[in-house]
Design an enzyme around this catalytic site. Sequence first.
Site, short mmCIF file in Angstrom:
data_model
loop_
_atom_site.label_atom_id
_atom_site.label_comp_id
_atom_site.label_asym_id
_atom_site.label_seq_id
_atom_site.Cartn_x
_atom_site.Cartn_y
_atom_site.Cartn_z
N ASP A 264 90.04 7.15 56.94
CA ASP A 264 89.68 8.27 57.46
C ASP A 264 89.53 8.26 59.00
OD1 ASP A 264 88.88 11.40 56.25
OD2 ASP A 264 87.56 10.64 57.95
N SER B 74 93.56 13.24 62.25
CA SER B 74 93.45 12.57 61.21
C SER B 74 94.24 11.29 61.05
CB SER B 74 94.05 13.47 60.06
OG SER B 74 94.52 12.65 58.98
N ARG C 110 86.65 19.50 64.13
CA ARG C 110 88.23 19.80 64.45
C ARG C 110 88.26 21.40 64.34
NH1 ARG C 110 90.63 14.52 61.74
NH2 ARG C 110 90.29 13.16 63.50
#
Length: 643
Positions: free
Chosen positions: A119, A535, A379
Amino acid sequence: MGLTLTEKILSAHLVEGEMIKGSEIGIRIDQTLTQDATGTMAYLEFEAIGVPRVKTERSVAYIDHNTLQSGFENADDHRFIGSVCKKHGIYFSRPGNGICHQVHLERFGIPGKTLIGSDSHTPTGGGIGMIAIGAGGMDVAVAMGGGTYYITCPKVVKVELTGKLQPWVAAKDVILEVLKRLSVKGGVGKVIEYCGEGVKTLSVPERATITNMGAELGATTSIFPSDEITREFLKAQGREEVFTPLAADADAVYDEVVEINLSELVPLAACPHSPDNVKSVEEIGPMKIDQVCIGSCTNSSLLDMLKVAHILKGKTVHPDVSLAIAPGSKQVLNMLAENGALAIMIDAGARILESACGPCIGMGQSPNSKGISLRTFNRNFEGRSGTKDGQIYLVSPELAAASALTGVLTDPRTLGDMPEFKLPEKFTINDNMIVPPVAPEDMDSVEVLRGPNIKPFPVSEPLAENIEAGVSLKVGDNITTDHIMPAGAKILPLRSNIPKISEYCFAVCDEKFHDRALEMGKSIIIGGSNYGQGSSREHAALAPLYLGVKAVITKSFARIHMANLINAGIVPMTFANEADYDRIDQMDELKIENIGKQIAAGNTVKVTNVTKGFDFEAVVDFSQRQKDMLYAGGLLNYTKQNA
Ligand code: MIC
Ligand code: SF4
């Protein structure tokens, strides 16, 4: 010559290469983490490597992304991950226990250790002095198996903090200021190291907000020193014994220096649709809002939540605003319940969500059409909220809560005196939602439970002699992995089914891409600069692999996505002359002859545009290991070959 903190930790973990900036180094990984949206693939890959038990000091699997469970798929994935963990030596943080980065900081992070996570916001661990790096699932699988993790030896940027934040100005404003100055590609190839007197004025959760969102700079990671404040935090978590003091040497030499006087900062917001599109509240001006979401791995700590509760106390959310709050972990939620702050939030009209990623990844709470949503997240890429024309602003919890009451974008400094918030001397500790693995001798008794949605990952082939393929897609600058492989409530449940999820590949840019690519059989993608930012999802490489993409030629790549392409056996190249980008159109036929030999021989390859009748050069600046991976057809083939 003194060393930076980054150099100290990296050199203590160095197993391959030399600490020469820009060259590839291999480091030993102490800890790993996965989350469920990338985890299923990572554990399938781990199983394929065939190591019976993880070789790291600590590996943890979190369930936090896919918690909507609108069909059987998510629950099946959770069950699969839980059973793999039990068998192979991995701790399993059950759904409801919280967001991976928040929980890892609270319960597992250790100053001076290396952590990789599937992640991109894994750098949250930098808040307690870890070198914590976001990576593709395959890299994490290899690290769990005891393999080395490779990065480009980073440049180190010093962010010298002086002064002290004014009341109502937050850690979020610090990182928004850094983003404003450096941009979403300003951190590529660099570690951002925070130093200076101002560091002492920031608590661990505030530091973690800053390192978390360093991901948006494209940085390899971000790090704070480990000091008395770190010790107090670990002590409050009942883990004082893992504390070590760590800092850069006084005469450390940095590649760049950025100076920030905390006292001069004001409340900021990142405007649609990029985290670096930062303006002050004043610059944005009066703006009516529709939604406020508080939470995510950036801003969901107890400290953030207590500030929010203080602002909401005795008031009611504006009638035109929907306020959603997701505390970051079970620990945070529990403590809010214990001290009455949760009741204050509920009383004010907040919609309390599960401790999970939730709206941050489009799992519910999509705003209304053209809705303006203030979020404490990291984001705000177009469409990520689940509403294509949603207008997302990234802000601090203080600004979010103040605006939820007024219904307009509100400078929290207008709220009067800000109370002092101190972290508790002791957090409520109950790890009953973290399931430990079975003892090695009992592993055979654990059955791995697979659901029908879990399909094997696509197998890549060794590099062909020539690539002759058409351009199936041409895109512009700053394409995110949310464009390449969107997430959200509809698509996220398909993360363990590459054939199915690939139907949505690039759908945000061009709905016909999937069918066209399949029809073409083999193809090449052309991109602009900072291609693949955001991502860490390796699905953004695995879906193109499944659809026959053989190479991607861009002006530049984001770090994790480039590594994921190589891991998948897709060749990432950059234009030697950026002007060539304009000379290629979608559907042009390209040809690269003897690609393997060209890669072996030098740093560039000759590409022929057969349709337009000209040649151009593309840069293939790979380490020997990366070359070998590409020849083998990706990391898994390479790992098996070398086993
Ligand atoms: C994100 O914030 O985009 C995610 C969802 O956490 C991703 C991981 C994923 O796509 O599963 C990330 O940041 O790496
Ligand atoms: Fe979850 Fe959002 Fe953090 Fe990604 S950025 S880990 S989706 S909370």
